[in-house]
Design a protein around this motif. Structure first.
Motif, PDB file in Angstrom:
ATOM      1  N   LEU A 240       0.832  -1.208   0.000  1.00  0.00           N
ATOM      2  CA  LEU A 240       0.000   0.000   0.000  1.00  0.00           C
ATOM      3  C   LEU A 240       0.867   1.258   0.000  1.00  0.00           C
ATOM      4  CD1 LEU A 240      -2.891   1.120   0.148  1.00  0.00           C
ATOM      5  CD2 LEU A 240      -2.712   1.052   2.645  1.00  0.00           C
ATOM      6  N   GLN A 241       1.871   1.288   0.883  1.00  0.00           N
ATOM      7  CA  GLN A 241       2.715   2.472   1.001  1.00  0.00           C
ATOM      8  C   GLN A 241       3.498   2.733  -0.290  1.00  0.00           C
ATOM      9  OE1 GLN A 241       3.579   2.164   5.843  1.00  0.00           O
ATOM     10  NE2 GLN A 241       5.193   1.773   4.384  1.00  0.00           N
ATOM     11  N   LEU A 242       4.087   1.671  -0.848  1.00  0.00           N
ATOM     12  CA  LEU A 242       4.876   1.856  -2.065  1.00  0.00           C
ATOM     13  C   LEU A 242       4.003   2.230  -3.259  1.00  0.00           C
ATOM     14  CD1 LEU A 242       7.411  -1.104  -1.709  1.00  0.00           C
ATOM     15  CD2 LEU A 242       7.888   1.339  -1.506  1.00  0.00           C
ATOM     16  N   SER A 243       2.794   1.683  -3.299  1.00  0.00           N
ATOM     17  CA  SER A 243       1.887   2.037  -4.395  1.00  0.00           C
ATOM     18  C   SER A 243       1.504   3.509  -4.316  1.00  0.00           C
ATOM     19  CB  SER A 243       0.637   1.160  -4.350  1.00  0.00           C
ATOM     20  OG  SER A 243       0.950  -0.197  -4.553  1.00  0.00           O
ATOM     21  N   ILE A 244       1.184   3.954  -3.105  1.00  0.00           N
ATOM     22  CA  ILE A 244       0.811   5.358  -2.924  1.00  0.00           C
ATOM     23  C   ILE A 244       1.972   6.278  -3.287  1.00  0.00           C
ATOM     24  CG2 ILE A 244       0.188   7.107  -1.212  1.00  0.00           C
ATOM     25  CD1 ILE A 244      -1.454   4.955   0.221  1.00  0.00           C
ATOM     26  N   ILE A 245       3.172   5.933  -2.763  1.00  0.00           N
ATOM     27  CA  ILE A 245       4.314   6.803  -3.040  1.00  0.00           C
ATOM     28  C   ILE A 245       4.672   6.779  -4.513  1.00  0.00           C
ATOM     29  CG2 ILE A 245       6.190   5.137  -2.700  1.00  0.00           C
ATOM     30  CD1 ILE A 245       6.058   8.793  -1.488  1.00  0.00           C
ATOM     31  N   GLY A 246       4.414   5.659  -5.176  1.00  0.00           N
ATOM     32  CA  GLY A 246       4.658   5.595  -6.615  1.00  0.00           C
ATOM     33  C   GLY A 246       3.786   6.575  -7.371  1.00  0.00           C
ATOM     34  N   PHE A 247       2.495   6.628  -7.038  1.00  0.00           N
ATOM     35  CA  PHE A 247       1.581   7.565  -7.695  1.00  0.00           C
ATOM     36  C   PHE A 247       1.943   9.015  -7.351  1.00  0.00           C
ATOM     37  CE2 PHE A 247      -1.174   3.756  -7.898  1.00  0.00           C
ATOM     38  CZ  PHE A 247      -1.507   3.806  -9.242  1.00  0.00           C
ATOM     39  N   VAL A 248       2.343   9.235  -6.096  1.00  0.00           N
ATOM     40  CA  VAL A 248       2.718  10.592  -5.682  1.00  0.00           C
ATOM     41  C   VAL A 248       3.948  11.062  -6.453  1.00  0.00           C
ATOM     42  CG1 VAL A 248       3.594  11.984  -3.767  1.00  0.00           C
ATOM     43  CG2 VAL A 248       1.697  10.396  -3.387  1.00  0.00           C
ATOM     44  N   LEU A 249       4.951  10.188  -6.548  1.00  0.00           N
ATOM     45  CA  LEU A 249       6.162  10.556  -7.282  1.00  0.00           C
ATOM     46  C   LEU A 249       5.875  10.761  -8.764  1.00  0.00           C
ATOM     47  CD1 LEU A 249       8.843   8.248  -5.621  1.00  0.00           C
ATOM     48  CD2 LEU A 249       8.537  10.708  -5.323  1.00  0.00           C
ATOM     49  N   GLN A 250       4.988   9.941  -9.306  1.00  0.00           N
ATOM     50  CA  GLN A 250       4.609  10.114 -10.709  1.00  0.00           C
ATOM     51  C   GLN A 250       4.008  11.501 -10.929  1.00  0.00           C
ATOM     52  OE1 GLN A 250       5.059   7.867 -13.185  1.00  0.00           O
ATOM     53  NE2 GLN A 250       4.177   9.234 -14.731  1.00  0.00           N
ATOM     54  N   PHE A 251       3.183  11.927  -9.985  1.00  0.00           N
ATOM     55  CA  PHE A 251       2.575  13.263 -10.057  1.00  0.00           C
ATOM     56  C   PHE A 251       3.636  14.354  -9.942  1.00  0.00           C
ATOM     57  CE2 PHE A 251       1.065  16.917  -7.588  1.00  0.00           C
ATOM     58  CZ  PHE A 251       0.131  17.444  -8.473  1.00  0.00           C
ATOM     59  N   ILE A 252       4.541  14.200  -8.947  1.00  0.00           N
ATOM     60  CA  ILE A 252       5.556  15.224  -8.719  1.00  0.00           C
ATOM     61  C   ILE A 252       6.500  15.347  -9.910  1.00  0.00           C
ATOM     62  CG2 ILE A 252       7.553  15.832  -7.296  1.00  0.00           C
ATOM     63  CD1 ILE A 252       6.102  14.646  -4.907  1.00  0.00           C
ATOM     64  N   PHE A 253       6.907  14.203 -10.474  1.00  0.00           N
ATOM     65  CA  PHE A 253       7.845  14.227 -11.593  1.00  0.00           C
ATOM     66  C   PHE A 253       7.244  14.889 -12.832  1.00  0.00           C
ATOM     67  CE2 PHE A 253      10.401  10.268 -10.079  1.00  0.00           C
ATOM     68  CZ  PHE A 253      10.879  11.033  -9.016  1.00  0.00           C
ATOM     69  N   ASN A 254       5.923  14.876 -12.925  1.00  0.00           N
ATOM     70  CA  ASN A 254       5.254  15.491 -14.075  1.00  0.00           C
ATOM     71  C   ASN A 254       5.031  16.996 -13.899  1.00  0.00           C
ATOM     72  OD1 ASN A 254       5.075  13.100 -15.529  1.00  0.00           O
ATOM     73  ND2 ASN A 254       3.092  12.550 -14.657  1.00  0.00           N
ATOM     74  N   GLN A 255       5.336  17.504 -12.702  1.00  0.00           N
ATOM     75  CA  GLN A 255       5.184  18.934 -12.451  1.00  0.00           C
ATOM     76  C   GLN A 255       6.456  19.671 -12.852  1.00  0.00           C
ATOM     77  OE1 GLN A 255       1.996  19.749 -11.488  1.00  0.00           O
ATOM     78  NE2 GLN A 255       1.851  17.520 -11.735  1.00  0.00           N
TER      79      GLN A 255
END
Length: 264
Positions: free
Chosen positions: A50-65
């Motif tokens: 759960l934690q790694l999945s969430i952080i994966g989506f968060v990082l995907q969002f941040i990297f696209n900013q």
């Protein structure tokens, strides 16, 4: 909106799910040996997923900013969690969570700033967030051990410390040996890891690059940088934690605080 990356993520999760076979093996062994760890294993795997999945989506969002503000937000979030965790380890140190947080922040921020100024890493989320995470994680461990060990050593040698204070020593002078011992013990694993890196195991950063297709020579270049920055960040953080924590062990009259050393 392009959802191609989400489909790729779903396909990529097939192998991690297949890797659950080794966890099932561990659970069977735990059951046969009557260890009673099956439930904890299930909880640990579920939580990590759960934690790694969430952080994966968060990082995907941040990297696209295209703004640096998310680097700072992510950095302070990691420091806050690390400070809380290290403070829990040294729960008998007054204001331990704040001391740990400030120490981790100082050590990692100074190290990161130096690396950016020297152009070792560009100030972009793709570089700074993973690198900061490695530094903060190691600084968290070292800071927690330093604070706990310092308090415990002073308690064990409380008579020696009180004698030194009675003879006119300052609190820092009276606890110098305990400070040195706590720093040596806390930093030893980091230094031992640096001495044996590549001989016993391949570190995570190096392994990730090699598995990602980079050449071993490129991988070791990054790993050398990582080892250097970990030594720098953990050293600054651990020393900072002693300077911030030891004053709370004493009164304004240079006497030991009884309440700090009574609790267990």
């Amino acid at each position: 909106m392009d959802w191609e990356w989400l489909r790729d993520f779903g396909k990529g999760m097939i192998k991690p799910l297949l890797a659950l076979a080794v966890v099932i093996m561990a659970m069977v062994l735990s059951y046969l040996q009557k260890l009673g760890l099956e439930g904890e294993m299930i909880y640990a795997i579920f939580r990590s997923f759960l934690q790694l999945s969430i952080i994966g989506f968060v990082l995907q969002f941040i990297f696209n900013q295209h703004t640096s503000i998310w680097i700072i937000v992510a950095y302070f979030f990691m420091v806050s969690v690390a400070g809380y965790t290290a403070g829990q380890r040294a729960k008998h140190v007054p204001r331990g969570k704040y001391v740990a947080g400030a120490s981790i922040l100082t050590g990692t921020a100074v190290t990161m700033a130096l690396l950016v100024v020297l152009n070792v890493f560009p100030f972009t989320p793709r570089y700074i967030i993973p690198v900061a995470g490695m530094m903060i994680g190691n600084a968290m461990t070292v800071t927690g051990v330093t604070m706990k060990r310092l308090r415990d050593d002073i308690k064990i040698q409380i008579n020696l410390v009180e004698t030194a204070l009675a003879l006119g020593a300052t609190p820092r002078q009276a606890t110098m040996q305990q400070v040195k011992r706590s720093l040596v013990i806390a930093l030893s694993p980091v230094l031992d890891n640096a001495k044996t890196v590549g001989l016993i195991s391949l570190p995570g950063a190096m392994t990730g690059l090699i598995m990602g297709g980079a050449s071993p020579l490129e991988a070791i270049q990054l790993q050398i940088i990582v080892m250097n920055m970990l030594i720098g960040a953990t050293t600054v953080s651990s020393i900072m934690s002693t300077y911030l924590s030891w004053p709370s062990f004493f009164t304004k009259a240079y006497q030991l605080q009884p309440k700090v050393f009574v609790a267990e």
